[in-house]
Design an enzyme around this catalytic site. Structure first.
Site, PDB file in Angstrom:
ATOM      1  CE  LYS A 196      -2.075  -5.171   9.301  1.00  0.00           C
ATOM      2  NZ  LYS A 196      -2.689  -4.549  10.482  1.00  0.00           N
ATOM      3  CG  PHE A 204      -5.318 -11.365  13.488  1.00  0.00           C
ATOM      4  CD1 PHE A 204      -4.059 -11.724  13.023  1.00  0.00           C
ATOM      5  CD2 PHE A 204      -5.475 -10.104  14.045  1.00  0.00           C
ATOM      6  CE1 PHE A 204      -2.991 -10.841  13.107  1.00  0.00           C
ATOM      7  CE2 PHE A 204      -4.409  -9.216  14.126  1.00  0.00           C
ATOM      8  CZ  PHE A 204      -3.167  -9.590  13.648  1.00  0.00           C
ATOM      9  CB  THR A 205      -3.374 -11.482  17.990  1.00  0.00           C
ATOM     10  OG1 THR A 205      -3.159 -10.454  17.012  1.00  0.00           O
ATOM     11  CG2 THR A 205      -2.333 -12.576  17.800  1.00  0.00           C
ATOM     12  NE  ARG A 240       1.512 -12.561  14.184  1.00  0.00           N
ATOM     13  CZ  ARG A 240       1.094 -11.748  15.142  1.00  0.00           C
ATOM     14  NH1 ARG A 240       1.213 -12.071  16.405  1.00  0.00           N
ATOM     15  NH2 ARG A 240       0.568 -10.592  14.856  1.00  0.00           N
ATOM     16  CG  ASP A 275      -9.516  -9.347   9.205  1.00  0.00           C
ATOM     17  OD1 ASP A 275      -9.137  -8.406   8.479  1.00  0.00           O
ATOM     18  OD2 ASP A 275      -8.917  -9.698  10.238  1.00  0.00           O
ATOM     19  CG  PHE A 335       2.026 -10.919  20.264  1.00  0.00           C
ATOM     20  CD1 PHE A 335       0.711 -11.229  20.554  1.00  0.00           C
ATOM     21  CD2 PHE A 335       2.279  -9.932  19.328  1.00  0.00           C
ATOM     22  CE1 PHE A 335      -0.336 -10.565  19.919  1.00  0.00           C
ATOM     23  CE2 PHE A 335       1.243  -9.266  18.679  1.00  0.00           C
ATOM     24  CZ  PHE A 335      -0.063  -9.581  18.991  1.00  0.00           C
ATOM     25  CE1 TYR A 375     -14.724  16.545  17.591  1.00  0.00           C
ATOM     26  CE2 TYR A 375     -16.913  16.057  16.725  1.00  0.00           C
ATOM     27  CZ  TYR A 375     -15.901  15.807  17.633  1.00  0.00           C
ATOM     28  OH  TYR A 375     -16.054  14.830  18.571  1.00  0.00           O
TER      29      TYR A 375
END
Ligand SMILES: Cc1ncc(COP(=O)(O)O)c(C=O)c1O
Length: 438
Positions: free
Chosen positions: A240, A106-107, A364, A197, A430, A54
């Site tokens: 990514k 960015f969303t 997009r 980011d 979206f 843990y």
């Protein structure tokens, strides 16, 4: 593979939203490059070394060391994925009424900024909003716009400048090292942080290596480290660049911010040494980060995207130029000029491509952009369909199939009609909105 009749039915059931298709009904899946890459043998072997304690898992300490060695950030908190890090960062740094300048929205990032009481302001260069403009660094910040914002609102109202590498919504477009250094100098002048980011930082580094003077002999690893050195912290979706199916982190240099974030993570994600992940996930991430900065890997990865883009250009399909890092972005406004933005040209085109061949892509444009706080729609200049390429998954032959299918849809473009939205969720519409053909 499916038949046209099967795809027609699947599309209707999905309300013409590619996010609502079942993956078994998809032939080539270009919905996203997020969590869809193939892990390597080394990553899978690492999964077997999961220390599922843990607290204080060995995999956490490995990941922490890798983040220090490769990115240079001092403190790291794992999160279940990128938006987990965005949530915590926004809650720690943003106060009601704050302004967060960024090189295109960015969303999920913008929504977390808004939910924390802030307002996003776009400071990307104008070239980024023009699909035809071939400027090599369309992720750059317009420094005059940024300075004007700081002067208008005052530095105290700006908790940080949000800088994305490989700007997703602009088509995977890079920021140059020179521009980033200039942003650093400007923010230093006013005592403002830069939060990075870094979801696709290695892909951005590749474009710097290929395009920016003085970097052609430098390794991707050294360019990545230099980029991070001009920023104060980062949110990362490791799904990514870092080649894992799930995972992310928040990294900061400032001890006080770290301490508060480390306390916050236990509310939303889990203890600060696992943050919503299993030990084995952290091990795969640590190994994937190392692989992501390998020069041969990144050259092959972006080489495949460029192969597809060049095929599309050969077929005269309008795409965002220059070709970006993680996918091909088709310009739906040019592809379907007879469909007004309110009738969702990009959403329509994504549905048509699926119908033709079972290839799943993503809108997009106006659907992704969502609504402002006052309820009005955002009308983004870019109305795109993203053909995102997962890493280490598909072959060049798949790329040929994708280009040929898009060309078939292009040939019958005059007969394609738009859509209306029949169901709209409140947040990030979206993902779950539904549509009807006009
Ligand atoms: C640029 C960028 N930032 C943040 C995120 C959010 O990351 P995640 O999907 O892991 O929550 C994504 C991916 O969706 C992204 O592309």
């Amino acid at each position: 593979m499916t038949t046209v009749a099967q795809r027609k039915k699947a599309l209707q059931q999905a309300g013409y939203n590619t996010f609502l298709l079942k993956s078994e009904d998809v032939y080539i899946d270009l919905l996203t490059d997020s969590g869809t890459s193939a892990m390597s043998d080394r990553q899978w072997a690492g999964m077997m070394l999961g220390d599922e304690a843990y607290a204080g898992s060995a995999n956490f300490y490995h990941l922490e060391q890798v983040v220090r060695d490769i990115y240079g950030y001092k403190h790291m908190i794992p999160t279940h994925q990128g938006r987990g890090a965005e949530n915590i960062l926004s809650k720690v740094l943003i106060k009601k009424g704050d302004i967060i300048p960024g090189n295109m929205y960015f969303t999920t990032t913008r929504l977390h900024q808004e939910l924390a009481g802030g307002r996003f302001e776009d400071i990307i260069i104008n070239e980024a909003h023009d699909p035809e403009n071939e400027f090599p660094f369309k992720g750059n910040v317009n420094l005059e716009k940024l300075e004007a914002l700081i002067k208008k609102h005052g530095a105290k109202k700006i908790p940080y400048v949000s800088i994305a590498t490989s700007v997703n919504m602009a088509g995977g477009q890079p920021i140059s090292m020179k521009n980033l250094k200039d942003v650093r100098a400007l923010t230093n002048k006013y005592g403002i942080r830069i939060i990075h980011d870094m979801t696709r930082v290695a892909e951005n580094a590749y474009f710097i290596q290929q395009r920016e003077k003085g970097y052609d002999k430098k390794s991707i690893a050294s360019i990545v480290k230099e980029i991070c050195s001009y920023t104060d912290g980062a949110t990362m979706s490791a799904k990514k660049d870092a080649l894992v199916n799930i995972g992310g982190f928040l990294a900061v240099n400032d001890w006080d911010v770290f301490e508060e974030a480390r306390n916050m993570v236990v509310i939303y994600e889990g203890l600060h040494t696992y943050g919503g992940l299993a030990g084995r996930d952290m091990e795969a991430m640590a190994i994937g980060i190392g692989e992501s900065v390998n020069d041969d890997h990144i050259k092959a990865r972006i080489g495949q995207v460029i192969y597809l883009g060049e095929k599309m250009i050969e077929y005269e399909i309008p795409i965002v130029k220059p070709i970006g890092g993680h996918g091909i972005f088709v310009d739906a406004k040019k592809f379907l000029p007879h469909i007004p933005q309110d009738a969702f040209p990009a959403q329509t085109l994504a549905a048509e491509v699926y119908l033709d061949s079972g290839i799943r892509t993503m809108e997009r444009g106006i659907v992704s952009a969502g609504r402002k706080a006052n309820g009005e729609n955002y009308y983004p200049k870019l109305e795109l369909v993203r053909f995102t390429i997962p890493r280490r998954v598909y072959t060049q032959a798949h790329m040929d199939v994708i280009a040929e299918s898009t060309q078939r849809v292009f040939e019958k473009r005059d007969r394609i009609k738009g859509m209306e939205m029949v169901y709209e969720p409140k947040y990030l519409r979206f993902f779950q909105a539904k549509f009807r053909k006009l």
